[in-house]
Scaffold this motif. Sequence first.
Motif, PDB file in Angstrom:
ATOM      1  N   LYS A   1       0.839  -1.207   0.000  1.00 13.44           N
ATOM      2  CA  LYS A   1       0.000   0.000   0.000  1.00 13.44           C
ATOM      3  C   LYS A   1       0.874   1.257   0.000  1.00 13.44           C
ATOM      4  O   LYS A   1       0.582   2.225  -0.695  1.00 13.44           O
ATOM      5  CB  LYS A   1      -0.911   0.026   1.233  1.00 13.44           C
ATOM      6  CG  LYS A   1      -2.182  -0.769   1.046  1.00 13.44           C
ATOM      7  CD  LYS A   1      -3.100  -0.564   2.247  1.00 13.44           C
ATOM      8  CE  LYS A   1      -4.294  -1.506   2.177  1.00 13.44           C
ATOM      9  NZ  LYS A   1      -5.043  -1.544   3.450  1.00 13.44           N
TER      10      LYS A   1
ATOM     11  N   ARG B   1       3.860   1.509  -1.129  1.00 13.46           N
ATOM     12  CA  ARG B   1       4.482   1.643  -2.437  1.00 13.46           C
ATOM     13  C   ARG B   1       3.529   2.341  -3.405  1.00 13.46           C
ATOM     14  O   ARG B   1       3.915   3.237  -4.158  1.00 13.46           O
ATOM     15  CB  ARG B   1       4.876   0.258  -2.985  1.00 13.46           C
ATOM     16  CG  ARG B   1       5.735   0.319  -4.258  1.00 13.46           C
ATOM     17  CD  ARG B   1       5.774  -0.998  -5.011  1.00 13.46           C
ATOM     18  NE  ARG B   1       4.464  -1.435  -5.477  1.00 13.46           N
ATOM     19  CZ  ARG B   1       3.828  -0.925  -6.536  1.00 13.46           C
ATOM     20  NH1 ARG B   1       4.375   0.047  -7.231  1.00 13.46           N
ATOM     21  NH2 ARG B   1       2.639  -1.369  -6.891  1.00 13.46           N
ATOM     22  N   ARG B   2       2.277   1.959  -3.372  1.00 16.25           N
ATOM     23  CA  ARG B   2       1.311   2.578  -4.282  1.00 16.25           C
ATOM     24  C   ARG B   2       1.099   4.062  -3.965  1.00 16.25           C
ATOM     25  O   ARG B   2       0.952   4.885  -4.868  1.00 16.25           O
ATOM     26  CB  ARG B   2      -0.029   1.838  -4.219  1.00 16.25           C
ATOM     27  CG  ARG B   2       0.032   0.451  -4.847  1.00 16.25           C
ATOM     28  CD  ARG B   2      -1.362  -0.053  -5.169  1.00 16.25           C
ATOM     29  NE  ARG B   2      -2.016   0.792  -6.165  1.00 16.25           N
ATOM     30  CZ  ARG B   2      -3.336   0.812  -6.362  1.00 16.25           C
ATOM     31  NH1 ARG B   2      -4.127   0.072  -5.636  1.00 16.25           N
ATOM     32  NH2 ARG B   2      -3.854   1.585  -7.297  1.00 16.25           N
ATOM     33  N   HIS B   3       1.099   4.365  -2.673  1.00 13.17           N
ATOM     34  CA  HIS B   3       0.920   5.775  -2.299  1.00 13.17           C
ATOM     35  C   HIS B   3       2.118   6.620  -2.728  1.00 13.17           C
ATOM     36  O   HIS B   3       1.956   7.750  -3.181  1.00 13.17           O
ATOM     37  CB  HIS B   3       0.712   5.901  -0.790  1.00 13.17           C
ATOM     38  CG  HIS B   3      -0.725   5.819  -0.385  1.00 13.17           C
ATOM     39  ND1 HIS B   3      -1.379   4.640  -0.166  1.00 13.17           N
ATOM     40  CD2 HIS B   3      -1.658   6.791  -0.209  1.00 13.17           C
ATOM     41  CE1 HIS B   3      -2.643   4.875   0.162  1.00 13.17           C
ATOM     42  NE2 HIS B   3      -2.841   6.178   0.130  1.00 13.17           N
TER      43      HIS B   3
END
Lengths: 234, 163
Positions: free
Chosen positions: A35, A37-39
């Motif tokens: 999560k 990483r995605r942010h």
Amino acid sequence: MTDEEIMAYVDGELSPLERLRFEKRMQTDAALAEKVRRHVALRQTIAGHFAPVAEEPVPGRLAGVFDDRPNVLALPARGRAKRSYFRAATALAAALVAGIMLGQQLPDRNSGPIVDRAGVLLAQGDLATALDRQLASAPSGAYRIGVSFPAGPQGTLCRTFAGPAGAGIGCRASQGWRVQRYVAGGQSERGTYRQAGSAEATIMAQAQEMMTGEPLDAAAERRARDMHWLPDGK
Amino acid sequence: MTGFERDLLDLLPRLRRFARSLTLDAADADDLCQLALERALKAENQWAKGTRLDSWMYRIIRNCWIDELRSRRRRGETVAIDVDGFDLPDAGDRQMEARAELNNVDRAMSALPPEQREVIALVLVEGLAYREAAELLDLPMGTVTSRLVRGRQALMELLGEQA
């Protein structure tokens, strides 16, 4: 971890202790790490998309707002990002020398001492010759050279100059002398006289901000000239 | 040139970037900057020395943009945005969506309601801290963070793995 906490971590809003705890948790929680990483990726995508706008030449009409003030050709200070990931995104575009052009009042940009080559402002004619050859200690001709100094991470050599229409800073680039700053002095459109001295003072202050090393003394200046103004004679 | 003017000039690249992330249109962004600069030069005495000029300018730009959205709305141009309360989160900007050449990021940003877009712009693009954004927008911190969460969720959905 809530979305809000993840976001606060990514935005650098956690206290050092909270941050430490968060990072520990991330080491054992793969879903959380994903999560995050995605942010981070989202933040970089958004920041990276708009970052180049700050490197674009500023259109002349915005300079028109400063109309009855001296004409200034200035460069943006390099992005002062606070957080490293944000810095990484903006670093894409953080060339030392993206010119912002506020000089729409330079009479004719392509016939004067400064020529616009695809958005790169280059010195030409007498100004280019002065920057190439003239030493600060030996004033002659239409231009006076002030100080020569290294700027930017590569130690690019730059020189301040003052001439009949204004003062500026030229930096040695592969295609010639890039004019990085220019302040018009002398006769303005409205016929009011502006002392060249104030243009020079502005330029000297800006040169000080750009310097990344000691200004050249007379001997170093001569040496640099003989090496065609390439940093460290490379 | 006064110190104030020079500082404004130095800020211009960042102000243009902020305006672009609000308007998502190069010409609109420069119009907005021009308007904001004119206001700032007239209102120099309202800027408290020692406070951050960039925050002050961001605020002026943001207010000018809200004025613009209001008047577009009065003219019936830009759709269901309740700029007064920022209450209708459903707002995508139809004009924007209609422009086929829009980049994915622009399109995703344009789908955000303005009150989410502005916090995304301030925090993700301009790099402000939450507290700075809250002060600038005169909002409680909780409101800023919840708008950020919703804005981010929407962007992630819209951009998919590209983000």
